[in-house]
Scaffold this active site. Sequence first.
Site, PDB file in Angstrom:
ATOM      1  N   GLY A  48       0.812  -1.211   0.000  1.00 15.53           N
ATOM      2  CA  GLY A  48       0.000   0.000   0.000  1.00 15.53           C
ATOM      3  C   GLY A  48       0.841   1.253   0.000  1.00 15.53           C
ATOM      4  N   SER A  49       0.328   2.291   0.626  1.00 20.41           N
ATOM      5  CA  SER A  49       0.976   3.597   0.592  1.00 20.41           C
ATOM      6  C   SER A  49       2.025   3.725   1.692  1.00 20.41           C
ATOM      7  CB  SER A  49      -0.066   4.699   0.771  1.00 20.41           C
ATOM      8  OG  SER A  49      -0.576   4.683   2.092  1.00 20.41           O
ATOM      9  N   GLU A  62       5.667  -3.427   0.728  1.00 17.85           N
ATOM     10  CA  GLU A  62       5.631  -3.272  -0.724  1.00 17.85           C
ATOM     11  C   GLU A  62       4.892  -1.977  -1.015  1.00 17.85           C
ATOM     12  OE1 GLU A  62       7.367  -4.948  -2.599  1.00 17.85           O
ATOM     13  OE2 GLU A  62       7.836  -6.726  -1.403  1.00 17.85           O
ATOM     14  N   CYS A  74       1.294  -0.099  -8.657  1.00 19.75           N
ATOM     15  CA  CYS A  74       2.491   0.440  -8.001  1.00 19.75           C
ATOM     16  C   CYS A  74       3.720   0.381  -8.898  1.00 19.75           C
ATOM     17  CB  CYS A  74       2.753  -0.305  -6.693  1.00 19.75           C
ATOM     18  SG  CYS A  74       3.003  -2.085  -6.874  1.00 19.75           S
TER      19      CYS A  74
END
Length: 484
Positions: A186-187, A208, A246
């Site tokens: 995620g962020s 990640e 991403c």
Amino acid sequence: MDEREMEELRSYFNGGNTREATWRKQQLKGLLKFLEEREEDIFRALKLDLGKHPVESYRDEIGTLIKDVNVALDNLRNWMSGKKIKLPLAAFRCSANMVPEPLGVVLIIPSWNFPFGLSLEPLIGAIAAGCTAVIKPSELSPASSALLAEAIPTYIDSEAVKIIQGGVDVCGQLLQYKWDKILFTGSSRVARVVMTAAAKHLTPVVLELGGKCPCIIDSLPKSWLKEVVINRLLGGKFGMCSGQVCIGVDYILVEKQLCSSLIEQLKEGIKRTFGGNPEECVARIINKDHFKRLTGLIDEYGVRQSIVYGGSFDEDKLFIEPTILVDPPLNAEIMTGEIFGPLLPIITLNNIEESINFINSRPKPLAMYCFTDNNKFMQRVETETSSGSLLFNDTIVQYAADTAPFGGVGESGFGRYHGKFTFDTFSHEKPVLKRSLFPDFWFRYPPWTNKKLELLRAAFAFQYFYVLLIALGLKKPRKLPTHI
């Protein structure tokens, strides 16, 4: 999920079932059966959550997962087997193996853009490693989350794997428990929350994340290969989840003299790839909040004027047209934060070599792409930049390579997974040594003498013949230092 359920999960792991190869294979086969039997349900869930076409859903999630399960099934025995360790003379008559053991109870927190792939690929490795696991799917993809929660317990051991639905509060509650490893996708903002919670129990984490993944265009081929380059570039930006990826191309770096030609090729490619009605081919934006965030990037001062193609959107349908921008302000949010959508800035340079300094002046990206046939420039890009992965003359394909690790560096994350690397992520490699009681090296122990010092010197220098001469009394040792 409460403390009792957490304890039950840990007790099940401690019971030893998950350490058996037969158990692990049975669960992996259950996952394979889920992917095959519930294909239509997965298509439907991804259509509801993201507007994905079934072909895109199969390519990016179902097909990839089937491949990953089969890789794990085919290699499980080899992954589980210990590997011999070479030992020094000091460990004579001693054997050693590096034996992988499961870490224990792990937490997997996936992102919403690939709700099945990012949930189940880590789970494949966790099961193969012999762990029990909790998956907390994203609440932003509710149809996919509900399908996972409903179906997974019927295909694999529900005492070992649990799907916990819910929002931020549920995630916060889960992070309060002690886990043996956490894998988060995620962020970077949420990653900081995960790391803070994990630090309380010294829990190792795999993050990640993402960042701004650049693509350098050094040249365009003059033959039909030009179309191949454009197709690969568009596929890496717009062809997966409408750019909500991403490792998707975030922006392009190109020389000024090549820019106009590149733009024309991209325009033609978009029309050729997505046709007159791109809404049917391009996935939609996940929700209105993200939609407004993306349109806000366009509305920032100086950005809208840089649009050379696209720019239309439909809030009711959560659709944003593939959009190309040239030289938006570098201090605008579209060039300082991850875009995560179908907006493609092109930054022009006087010389393509300037791209290296441009990339190095920003946080390290999760992925980096470069289209060039110049071997010398390839070497410079490889050695003078840092990124989670580097791919020449294509985009995205590195994610499909289960023999290559996937992970970031610096602010794009740390830790890695994919194939055997996922197994390793959820395992501890434990050295196991076995030694005979005879012979015993008497010079290891006090009282200390000149002879013992010389024997140790020779042993640590691998002078085995010299050790034998001293031990047999055929060589006199040097005197001990007198100044100590």
